[in-house]
Design a protein around this motif. Structure first.
Motif, PDB file in Angstrom:
ATOM      1  N   LYS A 124       5.538  -2.837  63.120  1.00  0.00           N
ATOM      2  CA  LYS A 124       5.220  -1.958  61.999  1.00  0.00           C
ATOM      3  C   LYS A 124       3.707  -1.794  61.916  1.00  0.00           C
ATOM      4  CE  LYS A 124       9.291  -3.393  59.467  1.00  0.00           C
ATOM      5  NZ  LYS A 124       9.900  -3.481  58.157  1.00  0.00           N
ATOM      6  N   LEU A 125       3.286  -0.555  61.694  1.00  0.00           N
ATOM      7  CA  LEU A 125       1.864  -0.236  61.621  1.00  0.00           C
ATOM      8  C   LEU A 125       1.636   0.679  60.424  1.00  0.00           C
ATOM      9  CD1 LEU A 125      -1.040  -0.021  62.823  1.00  0.00           C
ATOM     10  CD2 LEU A 125      -0.155   1.827  64.291  1.00  0.00           C
ATOM     11  N   ALA A 126       0.636   0.339  59.620  1.00  0.00           N
ATOM     12  CA  ALA A 126       0.297   1.192  58.474  1.00  0.00           C
ATOM     13  C   ALA A 126      -1.210   1.231  58.307  1.00  0.00           C
ATOM     14  CB  ALA A 126       0.947   0.667  57.190  1.00  0.00           C
ATOM     15  N   ALA A 127      -1.679   2.378  57.851  1.00  0.00           N
ATOM     16  CA  ALA A 127      -3.083   2.543  57.468  1.00  0.00           C
ATOM     17  C   ALA A 127      -3.094   3.105  56.060  1.00  0.00           C
ATOM     18  CB  ALA A 127      -3.801   3.478  58.425  1.00  0.00           C
ATOM     19  N   ILE A 128      -3.918   2.513  55.211  1.00  0.00           N
ATOM     20  CA  ILE A 128      -4.070   2.959  53.833  1.00  0.00           C
ATOM     21  C   ILE A 128      -5.546   3.215  53.629  1.00  0.00           C
ATOM     22  CG2 ILE A 128      -3.797   2.296  51.423  1.00  0.00           C
ATOM     23  CD1 ILE A 128      -1.447   0.460  52.932  1.00  0.00           C
ATOM     24  N   THR A 129      -5.885   4.466  53.321  1.00  0.00           N
ATOM     25  CA  THR A 129      -7.278   4.860  53.347  1.00  0.00           C
ATOM     26  C   THR A 129      -7.616   5.897  52.300  1.00  0.00           C
ATOM     27  OG1 THR A 129      -9.027   5.587  54.840  1.00  0.00           O
ATOM     28  CG2 THR A 129      -6.880   6.631  55.120  1.00  0.00           C
ATOM     29  N   THR A 130      -8.910   6.078  52.098  1.00  0.00           N
ATOM     30  CA  THR A 130      -9.418   7.119  51.204  1.00  0.00           C
ATOM     31  C   THR A 130     -10.477   7.933  51.944  1.00  0.00           C
ATOM     32  OG1 THR A 130     -11.120   5.635  50.329  1.00  0.00           O
ATOM     33  CG2 THR A 130      -9.027   5.740  49.112  1.00  0.00           C
ATOM     34  N   TYR A 131     -10.515   9.215  51.651  1.00  0.00           N
ATOM     35  CA  TYR A 131     -11.499  10.135  52.225  1.00  0.00           C
ATOM     36  C   TYR A 131     -12.321  10.710  51.085  1.00  0.00           C
ATOM     37  CZ  TYR A 131      -8.717  10.577  56.588  1.00  0.00           C
ATOM     38  OH  TYR A 131      -8.049  10.367  57.770  1.00  0.00           O
ATOM     39  N   GLY A 132     -13.614  10.803  51.254  1.00  0.00           N
ATOM     40  CA  GLY A 132     -14.448  11.434  50.238  1.00  0.00           C
ATOM     41  C   GLY A 132     -14.181  12.918  50.132  1.00  0.00           C
ATOM     42  N   GLY A 133     -13.891  13.561  51.243  1.00  0.00           N
ATOM     43  CA  GLY A 133     -13.658  15.000  51.281  1.00  0.00           C
ATOM     44  C   GLY A 133     -12.185  15.353  51.220  1.00  0.00           C
ATOM     45  N   VAL A 149      -5.557   5.931  64.577  1.00  0.00           N
ATOM     46  CA  VAL A 149      -4.436   5.090  64.162  1.00  0.00           C
ATOM     47  C   VAL A 149      -3.130   5.584  64.774  1.00  0.00           C
ATOM     48  CG1 VAL A 149      -3.014   4.352  62.195  1.00  0.00           C
ATOM     49  CG2 VAL A 149      -5.514   4.287  62.029  1.00  0.00           C
ATOM     50  N   THR A 150      -2.866   6.895  64.648  1.00  0.00           N
ATOM     51  CA  THR A 150      -1.564   7.421  65.066  1.00  0.00           C
ATOM     52  C   THR A 150      -1.434   7.624  66.568  1.00  0.00           C
ATOM     53  OG1 THR A 150      -2.215   9.731  64.672  1.00  0.00           O
ATOM     54  CG2 THR A 150      -1.196   8.520  62.825  1.00  0.00           C
ATOM     55  N   ARG A 151      -2.534   7.531  67.280  1.00  0.00           N
ATOM     56  CA  ARG A 151      -2.459   7.666  68.741  1.00  0.00           C
ATOM     57  C   ARG A 151      -2.877   6.366  69.439  1.00  0.00           C
ATOM     58  NH1 ARG A 151      -4.766  13.830  69.516  1.00  0.00           N
ATOM     59  NH2 ARG A 151      -3.217  14.787  68.166  1.00  0.00           N
ATOM     60  N   SER A 152      -4.140   5.958  69.288  1.00  0.00           N
ATOM     61  CA  SER A 152      -4.635   4.793  70.027  1.00  0.00           C
ATOM     62  C   SER A 152      -4.002   3.488  69.562  1.00  0.00           C
ATOM     63  CB  SER A 152      -6.159   4.701  69.902  1.00  0.00           C
ATOM     64  OG  SER A 152      -6.765   5.806  70.498  1.00  0.00           O
ATOM     65  N   VAL A 153      -4.117   3.172  68.269  1.00  0.00           N
ATOM     66  CA  VAL A 153      -3.562   1.900  67.781  1.00  0.00           C
ATOM     67  C   VAL A 153      -2.052   1.911  67.951  1.00  0.00           C
ATOM     68  CG1 VAL A 153      -3.408   0.305  65.837  1.00  0.00           C
ATOM     69  CG2 VAL A 153      -5.509   1.616  66.192  1.00  0.00           C
ATOM     70  N   ARG A 154      -1.448   3.052  67.671  1.00  0.00           N
ATOM     71  CA  ARG A 154       0.002   3.175  67.863  1.00  0.00           C
ATOM     72  C   ARG A 154       0.378   2.883  69.322  1.00  0.00           C
ATOM     73  NH1 ARG A 154       3.456   8.491  66.240  1.00  0.00           N
ATOM     74  NH2 ARG A 154       5.475   7.464  66.175  1.00  0.00           N
ATOM     75  N   PHE A 155      -0.408   3.388  70.269  1.00  0.00           N
ATOM     76  CA  PHE A 155      -0.120   3.135  71.679  1.00  0.00           C
ATOM     77  C   PHE A 155      -0.115   1.638  71.975  1.00  0.00           C
ATOM     78  CE2 PHE A 155      -1.715   2.093  75.895  1.00  0.00           C
ATOM     79  CZ  PHE A 155      -0.712   2.629  76.687  1.00  0.00           C
ATOM     80  N   TYR A 156      -1.101   0.901  71.462  1.00  0.00           N
ATOM     81  CA  TYR A 156      -1.188  -0.536  71.717  1.00  0.00           C
ATOM     82  C   TYR A 156       0.059  -1.275  71.246  1.00  0.00           C
ATOM     83  CZ  TYR A 156      -6.306   0.213  72.028  1.00  0.00           C
ATOM     84  OH  TYR A 156      -7.562   0.649  72.348  1.00  0.00           O
ATOM     85  N   CYS A 157       0.604  -0.808  70.111  1.00  0.00           N
ATOM     86  CA  CYS A 157       1.682  -1.541  69.441  1.00  0.00           C
ATOM     87  C   CYS A 157       3.078  -1.014  69.750  1.00  0.00           C
ATOM     88  CB  CYS A 157       1.492  -1.490  67.926  1.00  0.00           C
ATOM     89  SG  CYS A 157      -0.110  -2.064  67.348  1.00  0.00           S
ATOM     90  N   GLN A 158       3.225   0.295  69.900  1.00  0.00           N
ATOM     91  CA  GLN A 158       4.543   0.917  70.056  1.00  0.00           C
ATOM     92  C   GLN A 158       5.451   0.560  68.874  1.00  0.00           C
ATOM     93  OE1 GLN A 158       5.390   2.792  73.211  1.00  0.00           O
ATOM     94  NE2 GLN A 158       3.175   2.807  73.036  1.00  0.00           N
ATOM     95  N   PRO A 159       4.992   0.748  67.627  1.00  0.00           N
ATOM     96  CA  PRO A 159       5.772   0.312  66.467  1.00  0.00           C
ATOM     97  C   PRO A 159       7.019   1.170  66.230  1.00  0.00           C
ATOM     98  CG  PRO A 159       3.927   1.628  65.733  1.00  0.00           C
ATOM     99  CD  PRO A 159       3.769   1.448  67.230  1.00  0.00           C
ATOM    100  N   ASP A 160       8.004   0.547  65.593  1.00  0.00           N
ATOM    101  CA  ASP A 160       9.203   1.265  65.155  1.00  0.00           C
ATOM    102  C   ASP A 160       8.888   2.079  63.899  1.00  0.00           C
ATOM    103  OD1 ASP A 160      10.719  -0.023  67.146  1.00  0.00           O
ATOM    104  OD2 ASP A 160      11.085  -1.731  65.826  1.00  0.00           O
ATOM    105  N   LYS A 161       7.927   1.591  63.135  1.00  0.00           N
ATOM    106  CA  LYS A 161       7.596   2.228  61.862  1.00  0.00           C
ATOM    107  C   LYS A 161       6.089   2.428  61.781  1.00  0.00           C
ATOM    108  CE  LYS A 161       9.468   2.130  57.379  1.00  0.00           C
ATOM    109  NZ  LYS A 161      10.354   1.442  56.464  1.00  0.00           N
ATOM    110  N   LEU A 162       5.675   3.642  61.434  1.00  0.00           N
ATOM    111  CA  LEU A 162       4.263   3.975  61.284  1.00  0.00           C
ATOM    112  C   LEU A 162       4.070   4.723  59.975  1.00  0.00           C
ATOM    113  CD1 LEU A 162       1.315   4.441  62.352  1.00  0.00           C
ATOM    114  CD2 LEU A 162       2.189   6.499  63.449  1.00  0.00           C
TER     115      LEU A 162
END
Length: 192
Positions: A124-133, A149-162
């Motif tokens: 499982k992989l999640a990112a929780i973030t804020t953008y100023g713009g 997150v959705t390409r590189s980190v996801r590639f490393y992990c191959q998560p079932d849930k993102l």
């Protein structure tokens, strides 16, 4: 389930810190084993040294300078990143974490010149973030954090849930928007 929650913001009284506390609380309420990794509080150095670059491809010697973080990452079954987006990128400390820790033999394997994922125990992989713009400004800039997150980190992990949860336009968001986003984070982390 064992989760590594990586938090990257220097202020304990920031909205990002509140998001981090919310994530950690919910996961612990769900009886998850949570490894809180507060990069600023732990004094993590984001600088890849000349020595580290020289040994970058020399496994397992490349791991020694950051062994404690490698061990923590390898023991995680879920990875949650909590960070603000600054100048359409990760805070330097988080980028440095990826530069120094996500190396050959840890995040990926190099075999015959090809990359293969090496953190496949992370389901499982999640990112929780804020953008100023606004979201439109992020799209116009290519939204590098989302793509990383959705390409590189996801590639490393191959998560079932993102999950990639973002509060845009933070510079103009008020308390109502903060609370709405916190409710979304609670809901998503409860179902994570």
């Amino acid at each position: 389930m064992r989760a590594m929650v990586i938090f990257a913001h220097p202020l304990d009284d920031s909205f990002s810190a509140e998001l981090n506390r919310t994530v950690v609380t919910i996961l612990r309420e769900r009886r998850w084993d949570v490894d809180e990794c507060n990069l600023y509080a732990e004094g993590f150095s984001p600088v890849l040294t000349a020595h580290e670059r020289r040994i970058y491809h020399h496994e397992p010697d490349n791991i020694e300078p950051v062994r404690a973080y490698v061990d923590r990452l390898r023991s995680a079954e879920a990875l949650v990143l909590v960070f603000p987006v600054w100048i359409f990128g990760f805070p330097a400390i988080l980028k440095g974490f990826f530069d120094r820790v996500c190396m050959p033999g840890v995040a990926f394997r190099l075999e015959g010149g090809k990359l293969f994922p090496n953190l496949t125990q992370i389901r499982k992989l999640a990112a929780i973030t804020t953008y100023g713009g606004s979201r439109w400004r992020a799209i116009g800039a290519g939204d590098p954090p989302r793509r990383l997150v959705t390409r590189s980190v996801r590639f490393y992990c191959q998560p079932d849930k993102l999950r990639y949860l973002a509060l845009y336009d933070m510079n103009r968001a008020g308390e109502a928007q903060h609370q709405k986003f916190l409710r979304r984070v609670r809901r998503e982390m409860t179902a994570f």
